[in-house]
Design an enzyme around this catalytic site. Structure first.
Site, PDB file in Angstrom:
ATOM      1  N   LEU A 172      92.386  42.718  62.874  1.00 42.74           N
ATOM      2  CA  LEU A 172      91.859  43.884  63.603  1.00 42.74           C
ATOM      3  C   LEU A 172      92.610  44.017  64.933  1.00 42.74           C
ATOM      4  CD1 LEU A 172      88.010  43.489  62.969  1.00 42.74           C
ATOM      5  CD2 LEU A 172      89.709  44.704  61.594  1.00 42.74           C
ATOM      6  N   GLY A 212      88.768  33.730  59.684  1.00 45.76           N
ATOM      7  CA  GLY A 212      88.424  33.248  61.033  1.00 45.76           C
ATOM      8  C   GLY A 212      88.596  34.372  62.026  1.00 45.76           C
ATOM      9  N   GLY A 213      87.817  34.326  63.111  1.00 48.10           N
ATOM     10  CA  GLY A 213      87.924  35.348  64.159  1.00 48.10           C
ATOM     11  C   GLY A 213      87.854  36.747  63.581  1.00 48.10           C
ATOM     12  N   ASP A 214      88.864  37.557  63.911  1.00 41.87           N
ATOM     13  CA  ASP A 214      88.867  38.941  63.428  1.00 41.87           C
ATOM     14  C   ASP A 214      89.984  39.135  62.401  1.00 41.87           C
ATOM     15  OD1 ASP A 214      90.939  38.599  65.149  1.00 41.87           O
ATOM     16  OD2 ASP A 214      90.615  40.431  66.307  1.00 41.87           O
ATOM     17  N   GLU A 215      90.232  38.085  61.631  1.00 38.15           N
ATOM     18  CA  GLU A 215      91.302  38.135  60.638  1.00 38.15           C
ATOM     19  C   GLU A 215      90.747  37.988  59.223  1.00 38.15           C
ATOM     20  OE1 GLU A 215      95.372  36.525  61.549  1.00 38.15           O
ATOM     21  OE2 GLU A 215      94.728  35.025  60.070  1.00 38.15           O
TER      22      GLU A 215
END
Length: 296
Positions: A172, A212-215
């Site tokens: 993102l 993970g995170g925005d991936e």
């Protein structure tokens, strides 16, 4: 004293929520130690035909159930079984049964005695634990662990069949601003919404995982032509284009996508991921909200 021991045994069986049963093989009779309604739904009392009981054993589990029982009759020994029944009230329940065969004076095995227990709740908890181990709690998507599994499976099959696999890393673009301006709860709702939108762009055979995170990562097994990747990538970019609304505020997020192909760009799962990642960073450098193939 013997009566007292039998009574104690009966109480112990009840306390453990077990239901005692005896099965006379010659007469096809199944006798229950107490009303088996709790296990099998409504019942015809404490005695029934075993062949009728077999009919409520779940069709998918019936062969396994019979194999365990027949082996016990042949070997004259213990028998343990976990299987589903479709109860008379239509509910599906998991049962755990432990039985033992008995022989007469001539050594002929004629009877089996045992206990059964409803383990539906335990099975539900196991299923939930298994789901949580392999899925991301926030989005419900497969997590890294399941992604590794699916990816290595796709690579293995592709190498065997001389086929191709595509991997996309979807990152993102302007997600950080949501967290910075609105806090993590707002960020979480955007991630859930993004996961939902991307899910609508992939096929059933593909795997969409949160990396993970925005991936996010998409695995396309059995890729027929590169154009298929482009179609999916463009769909994802279009799906993420409309604003994300959080507490009345609108955020334009977008994404950068990197695509890597096996065997053209990589020979194994690790290289596939690494190269898609590199392609994704190139897409970001080239102005975001677009996709790049590693090999171009």
């Amino acid at each position: 004293a013997q009566f007292e021991n039998i009574e104690k045994l009966r109480l112990a069986v009840d306390a453990a929520e077990l239901t005692y049963w005896e099965w006379e093989r010659d007469t096809d009779r199944l006798h229950w130690g107490r009303d088996p309604s709790a296990l099998v739904g409504a019942s015809e009392g404490r005695s029934s035909r075993w062949s009728e009981y077999l009919q409520i054993v779940h069709p998918d589990d019936r062969d396994r159930y019979l194999a365990a029982i027949n082996a016990a009759w042949e070997r004259a020994g213990a028998c343990a079984n976990e299987y589903r029944v479709i109860r008379h009230d239509g509910q599906v329940a998991w049962l755990s049964s432990h039985g033992r065969t008995l022989a007469d004076a001539k050594g002929r095995v004629y009877r089996m005695i045992g206990v059964s227990q409803d383990i539906t709740e335990r099975k539900r908890q196991e299923e939930e634990a298994r789901f949580l181990a392999y899925h991301d709690t926030l989005t419900g998507l497969p997590n890294r662990r399941l992604l590794d599994d699916r990816l290595s499976q796709a690579v293995f099959l592709a190498q065997r069949r001389n086929a191709r696999v595509a991997l996309m890393v979807v990152d993102l673009d302007r997600f950080k601003q949501v967290n910075d301006q609105m806090g993590h709860r707002a960020g979480d709702s955007v991630l859930r919404e993004a996961a939902h939108r991307i899910s609508g762009c992939v096929r059933k055979a593909d795997t969409l995982a949160r990396h993970g995170g925005d991936e996010f990562v998409v695995v396309i097994p059995d890729l027929h032509q590169d154009g298929d990747c482009q179609v999916v990538a463009e769909k994802i970019l279009r799906a993420l284009e409309p604003a994300f609304v959080v507490d009345g505020r609108e955020f334009l997020i977008g994404a950068s996508i990197g695509i890597s192909l096996l065997p053209a760009d990589a020979g194994d799962a690790e290289a596939l991921l690494r190269n898609a990642d590199a392609a994704m960073y190139r897409a970001k450098e080239l102005g975001r909200n677009n996709y790049r193939f590693y090999g171009r």
